[in-house]
Design a protein around this motif. Structure first.
Motif, short mmCIF file in Angstrom:
data_model
loop_
_atom_site.label_atom_id
_atom_site.label_comp_id
_atom_site.label_asym_id
_atom_site.label_seq_id
_atom_site.Cartn_x
_atom_site.Cartn_y
_atom_site.Cartn_z
N GLN A 106 0.73 -1.08 -0.02
CA GLN A 106 -0.05 0.15 0.00
C GLN A 106 0.93 1.30 -0.09
O GLN A 106 0.19 2.20 -0.18
N SER A 112 -4.36 0.22 -2.96
CA SER A 112 -4.97 0.28 -1.64
C SER A 112 -5.26 -1.39 -1.11
O SER A 112 -5.28 -2.06 -2.11
N ALA A 871 -6.99 8.02 -2.30
CA ALA A 871 -6.19 7.16 -1.41
C ALA A 871 -5.01 7.78 -1.36
O ALA A 871 -4.36 8.40 -2.36
N ARG A 892 -7.62 5.36 2.99
CA ARG A 892 -8.20 4.78 1.66
C ARG A 892 -9.76 5.44 1.81
O ARG A 892 -10.33 5.07 2.87
#
Length: 970
Positions: A106, A112, A871, A892
């Motif tokens: 991530q 994400s 995000a 996110r």
């Protein structure tokens, strides 16, 4: 011009700290990585010479270690590629920067993660969910599935929580396609790479890492250990390494759940009867079942409002054990020949125990008397009291085990100065077994005084007016056990060749054969204590059932008391209740002594055999004084698919094949030594979801209808466009902006089509013998088939921005600090046909008949499922080689992940922010102490039902996890 841009399908990056991290194919080569005793800061120009950095003299003196070293290594991988590539590289042998592979990923722009049980499990890349990402381990495509979280993975997505992160040396994410790169991804291809013994130092290297893991909700401490042994001979021709990792964690998840909201008829509302005693609009007294609906203002308002189907609080325990082993043998008899054998084994066991206190409103509302309902502006009955309610305590136990193993072999050979080839082959298998999945329910079907208040959707008040801690309040009413078994297997053989035809011109060609087998089986031991015949044979004798006896006596000997703990619940919520002790209650009912019946409707198999090849041209040179590099080519894939499913207990196998020609092109321009402009365009595919390919279902021989899977679904096909600019403005620094467009031609949607039974692979034997279709069987009879069909396409657009900046220009200790961060913004749109809420409390067929609540079907536009519009993540660090500290924040945005049901329009998750930190102290040259903190703010995960009303689906938290320990290396 950099040699690393061309002609080598297995690229390497020089290692740090005397060890090497092997990175996979994709048109990359020598990514010169800083040694602890070498030049860490100098940039590299397209000509392969040290570039003119911001300050070359200063750059020559920079020595990078630890976390900064890992960032520099990842930056080198990105810079040396023609296509769009990002990477995460271990800080040292058996020392990955994060405790979870998904959580490392991530940190890459555009990625994400989806968490289950407080851990990263699956990833989305540039807005596309996990099933659109292909994963390779040591160059071989594979799938690892687990049963972690609330549901098991039975699709193409890859569960990263199966593996211990210490087993891997690098993760490489290919965001754009090349002809030489395996097909099957609309999102990305992710390479997971284990160690490379020949790249290490001569002699023996040993690493041992020992940690303790503490969770502040469970109050438990579990061990986490990893070790590595690596040996290489003095001449560098033979090397071997072995690594192992083990961890045991026991965490708690506390929260609430509604299992969606729905509309339904109630028995009465504030004393107003909502039914007559007989069917029809006239006369009679209300009863708790049967009768016709009696419209009124109070009853209509209650029936049209949405209420929670199973409002509940619960405690979920996750007991996880991971064991991982890797091994590698490498033999390089000459600088032209290299042989490698790699193996990986992983075992992931989880025991998931759930205890819930709930009201089973779902399908039981007809018996409920509603008192004092309150409605909000979104059409919700946000608070009420239920009398004659169906109260249940539910105890659930699932024991699961995922075993993954892979063996692969590689032969790299140079033939002369201009021709090279690689032969790669291997197999992998992932078994996800659930031998125990048991639910035992205690019921009270006539409880009065249950009240709820969802004025605060995230923290509802649930109060029970009966003694839910007393065995006398309940009967043991339902017993379920549903074992299941899943197997994924890959066999792969590949040949890759490269021929340097001329200076700056390389031809790559290759062939591939791959077979993928998937199988899932489900068994059932389900029963109600009182069956349809009014009696039920149990180990303790025959129970005579009646209106008041619908289950077995509950005793304290087979029960446990559960305390809720901190779940964010408001004052007044019932916090203690009785549940079944699974082991004792199962013995009491002889549950596991019952014969498990195979649930054929949920069992299926898919086999895909892919054969094909590719031709790719790599070029480099200058045009109008501007240096460039690029590749263009075509990949061909022939897919033969066999799907087996069951309809009415009859197996059907459907075979089909299809071909895909997948052109791709990547270009990189170098207007300056520190600037790269990239562009790419490619045709890409992702094969259909495994569940949708099931050629099984049910057949209605009266109305000539079939509910069916669709083994004839086309792959997801798309055209991807990518462009980016990267500015390496200082040593270890990067500022980049990337844009992307994905034009998806089609994706499966719910729909209908007509077909004969033979066209569906079915025969007369799937029909009921008393149906007209069986009696007058005609193989040419067309049926209306309800299934997933090939729907219209969609477009996804996005922008990624990334900054990596060491603060080396600051004075003193601040020069050892730095920042890494990125943000992704995505816009997408697709149309979905959804049956929404009923708008009339009494819909009849014609002018007579019973009232029904009939939802209105319409087309709704929203983002693609699984897409967060925004995000970002950011890391600030200090690292002086002896002491390091870093803090990370990942965000996110909200997203929808399903079209939902029971009249709701989509469902999904709210925004989620995770805060993590890590501290390292190098006490001696061989000993390092560490402490890591994950989810330091103890963030709640909110799941909503209906995108317009954002009704509560669930809201839970998993606590903070602290890891502390020491690492030794010799």
């Amino acid at each position: 011009m950099r040699q690393g841009l061309f002609g080598i399908s297995l690229f390497k990056t020089a290692l740090f700290a005397g060890s090497a991290l092997a990175l996979p194919q994709a048109g990359m080569a020598q990514a010169g990585m800083a040694q602890e005793t070498g030049d860490a800061g100098a940039t590299t120009s397209p000509a392969g010479n040290p570039g003119t950095s911001v300050d070359d003299d200063v750059a020559q003196e920079i020595i990078v270690t630890g976390f900064r070293q890992s960032l520099q290594a990842a930056l080198n991988v990105k810079r040396e590629s023609i296509s769009a590539v990002d990477a995460v590289v271990a800080e040292d042998m058996a020392k990955f920067p994060d405790q979870n592979l998904a959580e490392s990923l991530q940190r890459i722009p555009g990625i994400s993660i989806q968490k289950d049980g407080g851990e990263g499990r699956a990833i989305t890349v540039r807005g596309l969910s996990a099933q659109f990402t292909r994963v390779r381990v040591n160059g071989l495509e594979t799938i690892a599935t687990s049963s972690d979280g609330a549901s098991a993975n039975r699709d193409r997505s890859f569960d990263f929580n199966v593996f211990a992160s210490e087993l891997f040396s690098s993760l490489v994410v290919h965001k754009t396609a090349e002809a030489s790169l395996d097909e099957g991804s609309l999102g990305a291809v992710v390479d997971l790479n284990t160690g490379n013994p020949l790249s290490g130092k001569a002699g023996l290297t040993a690493v041992l890492n020992v940690q303790g893991s503490y969770n502040d909700l469970s109050k438990n401490v579990g061990p986490r250990m990893a070790g590595l042994l690596s040996w290489r001979n003095d001449s560098g021709t033979f090397g071997v390494n072995l690594s192992a990792a083990y961890s045991h964690t026991d965490t708690i998840e506390n929260g609430n759940n509604s299992v969606r909201w729905s509309q339904a008829y109630f028995n009465s509302v504030d004393g107003n009867p909502c039914f007559y005693s007989n069917v029809g609009p006239s006369g009679g007294a209300p009863v708790n079942s049967g009768g016709g609906y009696r419209p009124s203002e109070a009853c209509d308002a209650a029936s049209l409002a949405f209420h929670p189907r199973i409002p509940r609080y619960g405690v979920v325990e996750h007991d996880r054990k991971r064991l991982g082993l890797t091994g590698s043998i490498q033999f390089e008899p000459s600088d032209r020949t290299k042989f490698s054998i790699d193996g990986l084994y992983s075992s992931f066991k989880e025991t998931r125990a759930e205890q819930w206190l709930e009201v089973l409103a779902r399908s039981n509302e007809r018996r409920f008397d509603v008192v004092d309902p309150v409605y909000d502006d979104d059409g919700n009955m946000v608070s009420a009291t239920f009398n004659n309610a169906y109260v249940r305590t539910e105890s659930y136990l699932r024991k699961s085990k995922t075993e993954f193993y892979q063996v692969g072999a590689t032969w790299d050979q140079e033939v002369g100065d201009k021709f090279r080839f690689t032969v790669l082959g291997g197999m992998s298998q992932s078994n996800a077994d659930i031998p125990v999945e048991t639910t035992i329910a205690y019921d009270n079907k006539t409880a009065n005084g249950f009240s709820y208040d969802y004025s605060d959707m995230k923290s509802p008040l649930l109060n029970y007016d009966i003694d839910v801690t007393s065995p006398a309040s309940f009967q043991l009413a339902e017993i379920r056990d549903r074992p299941s078994y899943v197997k994924n297997r890959f066999k792969t053989a590949q040949l890759r060749t490269e021929w340097d035809m001329a200076d700056g011109f390389t031809v790559k060609a290759g062939a591939v054969w791959r077979r993928y087998n998937f199988r899932t089986q489900l068994f059932m031991r389900d029963t109600a204590a009182c069956g349809a015949n009014g009696t039920q044979d149990l180990i303790l004798g025959t129970v005579t059932c009646s209106a008041s006896v619908y289950g077995l006596p509950v005793t304290s000997d087979i029960s446990d008391l559960i305390k809720l703990g901190d779940a964010g619940q408001p004052s007044g919520t019932t916090n203690e209740w009785l549940v079944a002790d699974i082991a004792k209650a199962a013995a009491y009912t002889n549950l596991y002594g019952r014969t498990a019946k195979e649930d054929l409707g949920n069992n299926r198999r898919v086999q895909e055999t892919t054969s094909g090849g590719y031709l790719q041209f790599d070029v480099k040179g200058e045009i109008f004084g501007l240096e460039y590099a690029g590749n263009a080519g075509m990949r061909y894939a022939h897919t033969n698919q066999q799907s087996t499913g069951y309809t009415a207990g009859v197996a059907a196998t459907v075979e089909r094949s299809y071909d895909d020609w997948l052109p791709s092109m990547n270009l990189a321009f170098y207007p300056r030594h520190d600037v790269i402009l990239r562009g790419a365009v490619a045709k890409v595919i992702t094969r259909p979801s495994l569940g949708n390919l099931n050629p099984g279902g049910s057949v209605d021989g009266f109305n000539y209808r079939v509910t069916f899977g669709n083994p004839f679904l086309d792959p997801y096909r798309a055209t991807n466009f990518d462009a980016s600019i990267e500015w390496y403005f200082a040593p270890q620094a990067l500022l980049s902006v990337a844009g992307f467009i994905k034009k998806i031609e089609s994706f499966p949607v719910a729909g209908q089509y007509t077909a004969t039974l033979p066209q569906l692979g079915l025969g007369r034997d799937v029909l009921g013998t008393s149906t007209p279709a069986y009696i007058n069987y005609d193989p040419n009879q067309e049926y209306v088939v309800s299934a997933q069909v090939n729907g219209e396409g969609a477009t996804l657009k996005g922008v990624e921005v990334a900054l990596q900046l060491p603060f080396s220009f600051l004075p003193g200790f601040l020069s050892k600090t730095g920042f890494q961060g990125n943000a992704t913004f995505i816009k997408s749109s697709a149309d979905y046909t959804i049956t929404g809420p009923a708008v009339s409390a009494c819909t009849r067929s014609g002018t007579t008949g019973a009232c029904t609540l009939t939802g209105v079907t319409a087309v709704y536009s929203n983002t693609l499922l699984g897409v967060s519009k925004k995000a970002w993540n950011a890391t600030v660090y200090y690292d002086d080689g002896k002491f390091s500290i870093r803090g990370s924040v990942s965000y996110r945005g909200p997203f929808v992940d399903a079209t939902s049901a029971t009249g709701n329009i989509f469902e999904g998750y709210g925004s989620y922010t995770s805060v993590d930190a890590a501290i390292r102290y190098k006490a001696t040259e061989w000993l390092e102490l560490s402490i890591d903190g994950n989810n330091l703010t103890d963030e709640y995960r909110y799941r909503f039902n209906d995108v317009y009303a954002t009704r509560n689906y669930e809201n839970n938290h998993f606590g903070r996890t602290i890891l502390f320990g020491a690492r030794a290396k010799i």
